[in-house]
Design an enzyme around this catalytic site. Sequence first.
Site, mmCIF file in Angstrom:
data_model
loop_
_atom_site.group_PDB
_atom_site.id
_atom_site.type_symbol
_atom_site.label_atom_id
_atom_site.label_comp_id
_atom_site.label_asym_id
_atom_site.label_seq_id
_atom_site.Cartn_x
_atom_site.Cartn_y
_atom_site.Cartn_z
ATOM 1 N N GLY A 103 0.880 -1.021 -0.082
ATOM 2 C CA GLY A 103 -0.151 0.002 -0.003
ATOM 3 C C GLY A 103 0.930 1.402 -0.046
ATOM 4 O O GLY A 103 0.291 2.266 -0.131
ATOM 5 N N ALA A 104 2.205 1.293 0.196
ATOM 6 C CA ALA A 104 3.045 2.244 0.337
ATOM 7 C C ALA A 104 2.965 3.088 -0.926
ATOM 8 O O ALA A 104 3.397 4.218 -1.067
ATOM 9 C CB ALA A 104 4.335 2.150 0.740
ATOM 10 N N TYR A 105 3.189 2.179 -2.128
ATOM 11 C CA TYR A 105 3.459 2.754 -3.386
ATOM 12 C C TYR A 105 2.179 2.743 -4.556
ATOM 13 O O TYR A 105 2.667 2.597 -5.645
ATOM 14 C CB TYR A 105 4.857 2.386 -4.004
ATOM 15 C CG TYR A 105 5.864 2.280 -2.976
ATOM 16 C CD1 TYR A 105 6.523 3.498 -2.718
ATOM 17 C CD2 TYR A 105 6.422 1.156 -2.286
ATOM 18 C CE1 TYR A 105 7.613 3.580 -2.032
ATOM 19 C CE2 TYR A 105 7.359 1.420 -1.458
ATOM 20 C CZ TYR A 105 7.831 2.455 -1.278
ATOM 21 O OH TYR A 105 8.823 2.756 -0.359
ATOM 22 N N GLY A 106 0.972 3.000 -3.838
ATOM 23 C CA GLY A 106 -0.157 2.593 -4.768
ATOM 24 C C GLY A 106 -0.706 1.603 -4.305
ATOM 25 O O GLY A 106 -0.165 0.672 -3.580
ATOM 26 N N THR A 107 -2.026 1.330 -4.489
ATOM 27 C CA THR A 107 -2.882 0.105 -4.206
ATOM 28 C C THR A 107 -2.554 -0.961 -5.068
ATOM 29 O O THR A 107 -2.845 -0.968 -6.387
ATOM 30 C CB THR A 107 -4.150 0.472 -4.138
ATOM 31 O OG1 THR A 107 -4.723 1.640 -3.240
ATOM 32 C CG2 THR A 107 -5.149 -0.865 -3.698
ATOM 33 N N VAL A 108 -1.757 -2.140 -4.697
ATOM 34 C CA VAL A 108 -1.570 -3.148 -5.496
ATOM 35 C C VAL A 108 -1.969 -4.482 -4.950
ATOM 36 O O VAL A 108 -1.788 -4.623 -3.713
ATOM 37 C CB VAL A 108 -0.005 -3.275 -5.697
ATOM 38 C CG1 VAL A 108 0.240 -4.247 -6.822
ATOM 39 C CG2 VAL A 108 0.592 -1.901 -6.318
ATOM 40 N N LYS B 74 -2.983 -3.500 -10.106
ATOM 41 C CA LYS B 74 -2.649 -1.930 -9.758
ATOM 42 C C LYS B 74 -4.090 -1.527 -9.870
ATOM 43 O O LYS B 74 -4.842 -1.302 -11.004
ATOM 44 C CB LYS B 74 -1.675 -1.249 -10.347
ATOM 45 C CG LYS B 74 -1.611 0.203 -10.101
ATOM 46 C CD LYS B 74 -0.342 0.783 -10.830
ATOM 47 C CE LYS B 74 -0.237 2.110 -10.190
ATOM 48 N NZ LYS B 74 0.875 3.020 -11.074
ATOM 49 N N ASP C 166 11.142 8.359 -12.288
ATOM 50 C CA ASP C 166 10.917 8.046 -10.919
ATOM 51 C C ASP C 166 11.601 6.575 -10.511
ATOM 52 O O ASP C 166 11.052 5.975 -9.987
ATOM 53 C CB ASP C 166 9.369 7.936 -10.422
ATOM 54 C CG ASP C 166 9.159 7.907 -9.185
ATOM 55 O OD1 ASP C 166 9.893 8.491 -8.357
ATOM 56 O OD2 ASP C 166 8.079 7.186 -8.862
#
Length: 295
Positions: free
Chosen positions: A13-18, A33, A135
């Site tokens: 959950g830290a870099y988008g909902t996956v 994702k 990024d």
Amino acid sequence: MFDIYTNVSLVSGAYGTVYRGRDNLTGRVVAIKKVRISLSDNGVSASTVREIALLKQLNTYDHPHVVKLFDVCQFLEHDGKLLILLVFEHVEQDLSDLIENLPKSGMSTTTIQRLSRELLTGVDFLHANRIIHRDLKPQNLLVSSQGCLKIADFGLAKTYDVDMRLTSVVVTLWYRAPEVLLAQGYNSTVDIWSAACIIFEMFSCRPLFPGTSEKNQLDRIFELTGRPTDQQWPKSISIAREHFPPRLPKRPRDFCPYLCEYADDLLYKMLLYDLHERPSALACLEHDYFQQEPL
């Protein structure tokens, strides 16, 4: 909404909902994702359309060092928002996890050389297709159970023209090139800078420039590159050059004694302050570091 995907569970959950799930048609494990967006009068935002178009474009090449996109599903929700599911190949861990869980002896020089080559091969592929990732960081580099590195998460990627000036603030703070921090125009070498920071981190098991703010990030960078000259300092920013202490240039090896002379030279060139002096990804791959047995 997951009618062809089962066993769906949140994995990050830290870099988008996956989510991790299983494709009922093929049986393969996938990463899903979720992107939920509000529709404007003009429909889907340009950035969302751009990311999906880039992913579809890249997928046609089936590049070994770029994560594969299997499917794109769209659903209009009751509140009027559009839910987009991007279904990717599932890769077991990212480079950040790999570094964090290394033994005390660290990563072997052979592994560092191989992963560095795979990273730069992927970056060269992106740049050859006129795409700047913007990024690159360990969390966006996936490493399969076979040890293969794959570049992921193109949320900030952008197609560029040769003379295009890109000025929006991008890239996680620790991996930002100085021209981005100074709000200057930049080009594809922002990815070269980020890649160098990542390669250094594989050697040292710690970030090269763990800044706490944009000013502190610049100061840490100047510890390596030296404080820019009056001629190099941009005239269009409010912060003055004199706000940073005078510093002479150093070598990456001064920050990590484990670097061999070839790795030190490669990283030195990739981390040059002047973006026009940094080598391309292809030139990096032709460097002596990749022609030698790891030292």
